[in-house]
Scaffold this active site. Structure first.
Site, PDB file in Angstrom:
ATOM      1  N   GLY A 227       0.822  -1.207   0.000  1.00 52.74           N
ATOM      2  CA  GLY A 227       0.000   0.000   0.000  1.00 52.74           C
ATOM      3  C   GLY A 227       0.852   1.252   0.000  1.00 52.74           C
ATOM      4  O   GLY A 227       2.012   1.241  -0.426  1.00 52.74           O
ATOM      5  N   GLU A 251       5.429  -3.411   1.379  1.00 55.32           N
ATOM      6  CA  GLU A 251       5.832  -2.972   0.047  1.00 55.32           C
ATOM      7  C   GLU A 251       5.094  -1.670  -0.189  1.00 55.32           C
ATOM      8  O   GLU A 251       3.868  -1.640  -0.285  1.00 55.32           O
ATOM      9  CB  GLU A 251       5.475  -4.043  -0.989  1.00 55.32           C
ATOM     10  CG  GLU A 251       6.082  -3.794  -2.355  1.00 55.32           C
ATOM     11  CD  GLU A 251       5.110  -3.124  -3.288  1.00 55.32           C
ATOM     12  OE1 GLU A 251       5.222  -1.879  -3.440  1.00 55.32           O
ATOM     13  OE2 GLU A 251       4.248  -3.794  -3.845  1.00 55.32           O
ATOM     14  N   CYS A 288       2.696  -1.019  -8.975  1.00 59.30           N
ATOM     15  CA  CYS A 288       3.745  -0.544  -8.078  1.00 59.30           C
ATOM     16  C   CYS A 288       5.094  -0.478  -8.778  1.00 59.30           C
ATOM     17  O   CYS A 288       6.016   0.176  -8.280  1.00 59.30           O
ATOM     18  CB  CYS A 288       3.829  -1.416  -6.826  1.00 59.30           C
ATOM     19  SG  CYS A 288       3.621  -3.174  -7.132  1.00 59.30           S
ATOM     20  N   GLU A 377       6.730   9.469  -5.614  1.00 57.70           N
ATOM     21  CA  GLU A 377       5.773   8.794  -6.499  1.00 57.70           C
ATOM     22  C   GLU A 377       4.466   9.571  -6.615  1.00 57.70           C
ATOM     23  O   GLU A 377       3.919  10.075  -5.633  1.00 57.70           O
ATOM     24  CB  GLU A 377       5.473   7.397  -5.951  1.00 57.70           C
ATOM     25  CG  GLU A 377       4.471   6.609  -6.774  1.00 57.70           C
ATOM     26  CD  GLU A 377       4.116   5.278  -6.139  1.00 57.70           C
ATOM     27  OE1 GLU A 377       3.784   4.338  -6.892  1.00 57.70           O
ATOM     28  OE2 GLU A 377       4.154   5.169  -4.898  1.00 57.70           O
TER      29      GLU A 377
END
Length: 497
Positions: A227, A251, A288, A377
């Site tokens: 997440g 992660e 991701c 990100e």
């Protein structure tokens, strides 16, 4: 204009605890699930590898049998296309079967034996045998962007069950119907293979209380999470602050930089621009491993790359994102980036609400190095191209990056010397280094690493994809001078070690 599909499905609101529907507040449900997992642990952990492998295969079969029910529900909840979801069902069932095959070989046990040397001088050596054992009940958090492969029966659950650890899953609130169907498939497999009922439970709760209760529960021994950085860091801190801290395998986030070296750029600028645009927008950029950052040398070849990428991205229509919240964060991230020094907007496809279109910007290498926010990100189809002045600045940019899931090198033979200089830096930055490809495909196999230095993940020595993922939920135990009759079965025959 693309719209979000609709489908009528009314999932029940009860928690699924040890095979039964339970109506309780989330914190009480966590208590019940953790207690059921603890009761099941000793039995489940000591089932034979073949029994647990058969259980994993049964889960795969039960999920596959429900595919025609899962797909329309998941399409309506996530706006993901049918083929993507059918592929994800295949990946989910495939990794369950992969773990089954892996534990049947016994490789996960890492068996070791140092035979006794009673006559050794100056001191004798005892007989020492080592194997990996299950850590205990594991909490798993379902992910939003993979409603199957990283969710209720996804990689974290599969690897924990393979290790012999009962699992308590907190479903993701964005896809309750999908979660329910998959959870019922797991429960059906529990019953079919006569596993202890408490080896699997699922908590249904949208707020933070269930997650907090789960990671702080004294019976939970490890956590698997996929997440956001913010959410993962909060849970990680809770795990570390427990009276008895436990490992948190999160992660989190990455921009997955792609370094385009001069030879490759000269020979393949337009092709690379188009192919990168396709990877960037795959799944509306909600992977991701989405390659959101490109670093290449400034000059005419860079202009060719940017022209091809801009043209390809402009042809991509806005698409619905997984949730309205994810879409809102994407739009806010783009707006914040546009206000940073040195940013030039090359493309912005108009979109609003749950829809998102591609965005492309460029920045000079010096401006990128001066503003850390540019390296963060933006989850979605947002691309940032950094124009480096020379090879030295490209290496400086590599050194400035945070931990990543992946780093990609686009190179030709003439680029090998520069790549050789970059590799020692990149090896410290990422869990997977690619050459002449794109990172949005993650092969589920023995040699895959899906993790990396923080903030890509909270444990740089772990992976959430591939058979190595099972090691997160095992710990080594050494047995010294135990009689054969008391040793675990796998350690009784040293000739096989």
């Amino acid at each position: 204009m693309t719209t979000v599909p609709t489908f009528t499905f009314a999932p029940h609101i009860s928690h699924l605890i040890a095979g039964a529907r339970v109506d309780a507040d989330p914190v009480r449900a966590v208590d019940l699930a953790a207690e059921a997992a603890e009761v099941a642990f000793e039995d489940f952990a000591h089932r034979s590898a073949d029994q647990r492998a058969s259980f994993l295969e049964a889960i795969a079969e039960k999920i596959a049998a429900r595919a025609e029910t899962i797909v329309p529900v998941a399409m309506a909840e996530t706006a993901l296309p049918e083929m993507r979801l059918r592929g994800e069902i295949g990946r989910t069932t495939g990794q369950l079967r992969l773990f089954a095959e892996h534990i049947r070989t016994g490789r996960h046990l890492d068996l070791r034996h140092d035979p006794a040397e009673p006559d050794r001088r100056p001191l004798p050596r005892p007989d020492l045998r080592l194997m990996q054992v299950a850590v205990g009940p594991v909490a798993v958090f379902g992910a939003s962007n993979f409603p199957l492969a990283f969710s209720v029966a996804g990689g974290d659950t599969a690897s924990a069950l393979a290790a012999g650890c009962p699992v308590v899953v907190k479903e993701h609130s964005a896809h309750p119907g999908t979660s329910q169907i998959v959870a019922e498939a797991v429960i059906a497999a529990v019953e079919a293979t006569r596993m202890p009922a408490g080896c699997f439970s699922m908590i249904r709760a949208a707020g933070r209380s269930a997650g907090t209760a789960l990671v702080t529960h004294p019976l939970i021994r490890a956590v698997g999470f996929t997440g956001s950085i913010a959410g993962g860091k909060a849970l990680f801190d809770l795990c570390a602050a427990r009276p008895e801290p436990i490992p948190f395998f999160g992660e989190l986030g990455a921009v997955n930089p792609m370094f385009v070296l001069p030879g490759a750029l000269s020979q393949r600028a337009e092709t690379l621009g188009r192919e990168w645009a396709a990877s960037l927008t795959l799944g509306v950029g909600q992977f991701c491993t989405n390659p959101g950052l490109v670093i290449l040398p400034a000059g005419p070849d860079a202009a060719r790359f940017l022209s091809a990428a801009t043209e390809a991205l402009a042809a991509v229509a806005p698409q619905p994102m997984l949730t309205e919240g994810i879409a809102s964060a994407y739009h806010e991230g783009i707006a914040a980036q546009r206000g940073l020094p040195g940013i030039t907007c090359l493309l912005e496809v108009p979109a609003n609400g749950r829809l998102a279109g591609p965005n492309l910007a460029q920045v000079g290498g010096s401006d990128f190095l001066a503003e850390p926010l540019l390296a963060e990100e933006i989850f979605g189809p947002a691309g940032l191209v950094v124009l480096a002045e020379d090879a030295a600045q490209m290496r400086e940019i590599a050194r400035a990056l945070q931990g990543q899931l992946t780093v990609t090198l686009q190179l030709d033979a003439a680029d090998h010397p520069q790549a050789q200089a970059l590799l020692p830096v990149l090896e410290r930055k990422a869990g997977r280094i690619l050459a002449n490809g794109f990172p949005t495909g993650v092969e589920v196999c023995d040699a895959m690493v899906h993790g990396g230095p923080y903030p890509a993940s909270t444990n740089f020595g772990a992976t959430s994809v591939g058979t190595l993922a099972i090691r997160r939920f095992l710990r080594p135990v050494s047995y010294q001078n135990l009689p054969d009759a008391l040793l675990p079965e796998a350690l009784r025959h040293p000739v096989s070690l």
